[in-house]
Design a protein around this motif. Sequence first.
Motif, PDB file in Angstrom:
ATOM      1  N   TRP A  28     -14.361  52.283 -10.427  1.00 44.48           N
ATOM      2  CA  TRP A  28     -14.707  51.718 -11.730  1.00 44.48           C
ATOM      3  C   TRP A  28     -15.108  50.264 -11.539  1.00 44.48           C
ATOM      4  CZ3 TRP A  28     -14.895  54.484 -16.268  1.00 44.48           C
ATOM      5  CH2 TRP A  28     -14.468  55.818 -16.160  1.00 44.48           C
ATOM      6  N   SER A  29     -16.369  49.968 -11.850  1.00 45.83           N
ATOM      7  CA  SER A  29     -16.864  48.619 -11.602  1.00 45.83           C
ATOM      8  C   SER A  29     -18.029  48.307 -12.527  1.00 45.83           C
ATOM      9  CB  SER A  29     -17.295  48.472 -10.137  1.00 45.83           C
ATOM     10  OG  SER A  29     -18.363  49.367  -9.843  1.00 45.83           O
ATOM     11  N   ILE A  30     -18.427  47.029 -12.519  1.00 46.73           N
ATOM     12  CA  ILE A  30     -19.596  46.598 -13.281  1.00 46.73           C
ATOM     13  C   ILE A  30     -20.152  45.337 -12.640  1.00 46.73           C
ATOM     14  CG2 ILE A  30     -18.270  45.165 -14.900  1.00 46.73           C
ATOM     15  CD1 ILE A  30     -20.251  46.016 -17.082  1.00 46.73           C
ATOM     16  N   ASP A  31     -21.466  45.244 -12.577  1.00 48.64           N
ATOM     17  CA  ASP A  31     -22.120  44.021 -12.127  1.00 48.64           C
ATOM     18  C   ASP A  31     -22.105  43.012 -13.269  1.00 48.64           C
ATOM     19  OD1 ASP A  31     -22.745  45.192  -9.673  1.00 48.64           O
ATOM     20  OD2 ASP A  31     -24.620  46.015 -10.443  1.00 48.64           O
ATOM     21  N   GLU A  64     -15.110  31.164 -12.342  1.00 45.00           N
ATOM     22  CA  GLU A  64     -15.210  29.760 -11.977  1.00 45.00           C
ATOM     23  C   GLU A  64     -15.801  29.584 -10.582  1.00 45.00           C
ATOM     24  OE1 GLU A  64     -11.255  28.255 -12.115  1.00 45.00           O
ATOM     25  OE2 GLU A  64     -10.907  28.825 -14.204  1.00 45.00           O
ATOM     26  N   ARG A  65     -15.674  30.612  -9.751  1.00 41.27           N
ATOM     27  CA  ARG A  65     -16.056  30.506  -8.350  1.00 41.27           C
ATOM     28  C   ARG A  65     -17.343  31.268  -8.037  1.00 41.27           C
ATOM     29  NH1 ARG A  65     -11.299  28.794  -5.845  1.00 41.27           N
ATOM     30  NH2 ARG A  65     -11.900  29.587  -3.793  1.00 41.27           N
ATOM     31  N   GLY A  66     -17.932  31.903  -9.064  1.00 40.99           N
ATOM     32  CA  GLY A  66     -19.158  32.657  -8.858  1.00 40.99           C
ATOM     33  C   GLY A  66     -18.881  34.120  -8.641  1.00 40.99           C
ATOM     34  N   LEU A  67     -18.917  34.896  -9.727  1.00 38.71           N
ATOM     35  CA  LEU A  67     -18.549  36.306  -9.682  1.00 38.71           C
ATOM     36  C   LEU A  67     -19.779  37.176  -9.909  1.00 38.71           C
ATOM     37  CD1 LEU A  67     -16.266  38.436  -9.557  1.00 38.71           C
ATOM     38  CD2 LEU A  67     -15.959  38.123 -12.021  1.00 38.71           C
ATOM     39  N   GLY A  68     -19.961  38.194  -9.076  1.00 43.13           N
ATOM     40  CA  GLY A  68     -21.099  39.089  -9.216  1.00 43.13           C
ATOM     41  C   GLY A  68     -20.731  40.511  -9.588  1.00 43.13           C
ATOM     42  N   GLU A  69     -19.460  40.897  -9.350  1.00 42.02           N
ATOM     43  CA  GLU A  69     -19.041  42.259  -9.663  1.00 42.02           C
ATOM     44  C   GLU A  69     -17.531  42.308  -9.867  1.00 42.02           C
ATOM     45  OE1 GLU A  69     -19.034  46.767  -7.695  1.00 42.02           O
ATOM     46  OE2 GLU A  69     -20.343  45.221  -6.856  1.00 42.02           O
ATOM     47  N   ILE A  70     -17.121  43.082 -10.862  1.00 44.85           N
ATOM     48  CA  ILE A  70     -15.708  43.376 -11.090  1.00 44.85           C
ATOM     49  C   ILE A  70     -15.482  44.812 -10.661  1.00 44.85           C
ATOM     50  CG2 ILE A  70     -13.852  43.549 -12.792  1.00 44.85           C
ATOM     51  CD1 ILE A  70     -15.600  41.662 -14.572  1.00 44.85           C
ATOM     52  N   ASP A  71     -14.539  45.037  -9.758  1.00 41.01           N
ATOM     53  CA  ASP A  71     -14.290  46.374  -9.216  1.00 41.01           C
ATOM     54  C   ASP A  71     -12.794  46.662  -9.286  1.00 41.01           C
ATOM     55  OD1 ASP A  71     -14.187  48.744  -7.828  1.00 41.01           O
ATOM     56  OD2 ASP A  71     -15.380  48.060  -6.122  1.00 41.01           O
ATOM     57  N   LEU A  72     -12.417  47.604 -10.144  1.00 39.11           N
ATOM     58  CA  LEU A  72     -11.012  47.996 -10.271  1.00 39.11           C
ATOM     59  C   LEU A  72     -10.701  49.249  -9.456  1.00 39.11           C
ATOM     60  CD1 LEU A  72     -10.093  47.240 -13.985  1.00 39.11           C
ATOM     61  CD2 LEU A  72     -10.286  45.721 -12.023  1.00 39.11           C
ATOM     62  N   LEU A  73     -11.589  49.553  -8.521  1.00 40.04           N
ATOM     63  CA  LEU A  73     -11.386  50.632  -7.548  1.00 40.04           C
ATOM     64  C   LEU A  73     -11.159  51.972  -8.245  1.00 40.04           C
ATOM     65  CD1 LEU A  73      -9.308  48.622  -4.904  1.00 40.04           C
ATOM     66  CD2 LEU A  73     -11.783  48.880  -5.101  1.00 40.04           C
ATOM     67  N   GLY A  74     -10.284  52.841  -7.712  1.00 39.01           N
ATOM     68  CA  GLY A  74     -10.195  54.211  -8.212  1.00 39.01           C
ATOM     69  C   GLY A  74      -9.211  54.375  -9.355  1.00 39.01           C
ATOM     70  N   GLY A  75      -9.229  55.590  -9.942  1.00 38.33           N
ATOM     71  CA  GLY A  75      -8.304  55.910 -11.021  1.00 38.33           C
ATOM     72  C   GLY A  75      -8.966  55.821 -12.373  1.00 38.33           C
ATOM     73  N   ASP A  76      -9.070  56.943 -13.053  1.00 38.14           N
ATOM     74  CA  ASP A  76      -9.713  56.995 -14.372  1.00 38.14           C
ATOM     75  C   ASP A  76      -8.668  56.692 -15.440  1.00 38.14           C
ATOM     76  OD1 ASP A  76     -11.141  57.426 -16.639  1.00 38.14           O
ATOM     77  OD2 ASP A  76     -11.627  59.534 -16.249  1.00 38.14           O
ATOM     78  N   LEU A  77      -8.494  55.416 -15.750  1.00 39.39           N
ATOM     79  CA  LEU A  77      -7.513  54.977 -16.742  1.00 39.39           C
ATOM     80  C   LEU A  77      -8.236  54.286 -17.897  1.00 39.39           C
ATOM     81  CD1 LEU A  77      -4.848  53.573 -14.259  1.00 39.39           C
ATOM     82  CD2 LEU A  77      -4.783  55.752 -15.469  1.00 39.39           C
ATOM     83  N   PRO A  78      -7.771  54.468 -19.133  1.00 38.05           N
ATOM     84  CA  PRO A  78      -8.483  53.940 -20.299  1.00 38.05           C
ATOM     85  C   PRO A  78      -8.766  52.439 -20.245  1.00 38.05           C
ATOM     86  CG  PRO A  78      -6.786  55.480 -20.998  1.00 38.05           C
ATOM     87  CD  PRO A  78      -6.590  55.271 -19.529  1.00 38.05           C
TER      88      PRO A  78
END
Length: 372
Positions: free
Chosen positions: A161-164, A306-320
């Motif tokens: 589960w991630s998003i750019d 604050e440090r320059g983020l390009g992607e948030i990735d919460l890895l596996g697991g289909d949780l709401p």
Amino acid sequence: MMLPREADRERRLSAETCAPERAWEHALRLEERDHSARLAGSFAWCRTAADLLGDDATQHLLFRDGTGEVVGWTMLARATAGWRSGSPRVACLTWPFAAIGYRFRPRFASDLDATVRGDWLAALHTACRGVRLELTRLDPQDAGGAIPGAFVERTSGPSTWSIDVSGDAEAWYGTLEGKHRRDLKKYRRDIARVGARWCDTLDGASLEDSLDACFALHRRRIAHKGATSACGEPRNERFLRALARHEAARATRVVVLRMDGEPAGACLSFAHHRRLEVTVSGWDQRFARYDLGRQVIHHQILREFERGLGEIDLLGGDLPYKREFGLRARETRDVVVRPTAFAAWREDVVGGALRVARMGRRLVAAGTRARR
């Protein structure tokens, strides 16, 4: 002018086993240039795994193009196949600590042609004939290459589960549903209002104390749910702690939220090539009214912007809650290469027997419910 035969020779990819002391030099060089690759399978990941497992339990492979130049590297862990393979105890190569990583792949030269890179599975199979390859959790684009003469099984792996993201935190907030955005901000204000303290390793908090608190809270949360966690298994916990130490000056992010001086929530993440990979989190159920499950992750996301983020990735697991962060499911693929036709047949027989057994259990359970 390059003749066709010369062009074919330059495009060919081969693999060979390499001694660790020489492989690490290539690994570090390629890691510094291959910013598209994930933390799993990185130089840091494999260096940490090798320190824990020992050189005898790992195998380094170099990939060369047709000119003989080293254009790729990977390290695999030596293991033995399980009984589900139909060939228990057969020599097997897999990713190191595969149960807690996602989107493994070799490191490649950044300018390597995509078509050449796509032959890495075939090159690996040729270099490791007679050995079972269990290459799980691949990105689909890395899993589709042809493997001539191999007995291959390709299946869907667990989704991540991630998003750019781009811009600042407010731009990210703007992509969220209104209720979720308001809740994230509200509970963060509530936490500040009661005087809770964020103890962040980015600000100099003790790494060891923070890791102790994080894993303790994680174990408590998993026990409360009556579930299990790959990250909470002792072997994997040792690895993640060692990886956090190895990357303390670069990628490691640990935050502990303290209420009245005691740990209430915590999170361990790694920031790798502008991707925040949230790995382990936990919280004390006594403080559930502050939505700490989301808030410890929310805190790290804001700090990383604050440090320059390009992607948030919460890895596996289909949780709401992962959808509430605006994330989307992204599939992975598992590729298993069986060493012989007979081994492939045995595995298919075992797989068929398991499917029949599962179907039988479902029928028995359905019959039991119908008689009640």
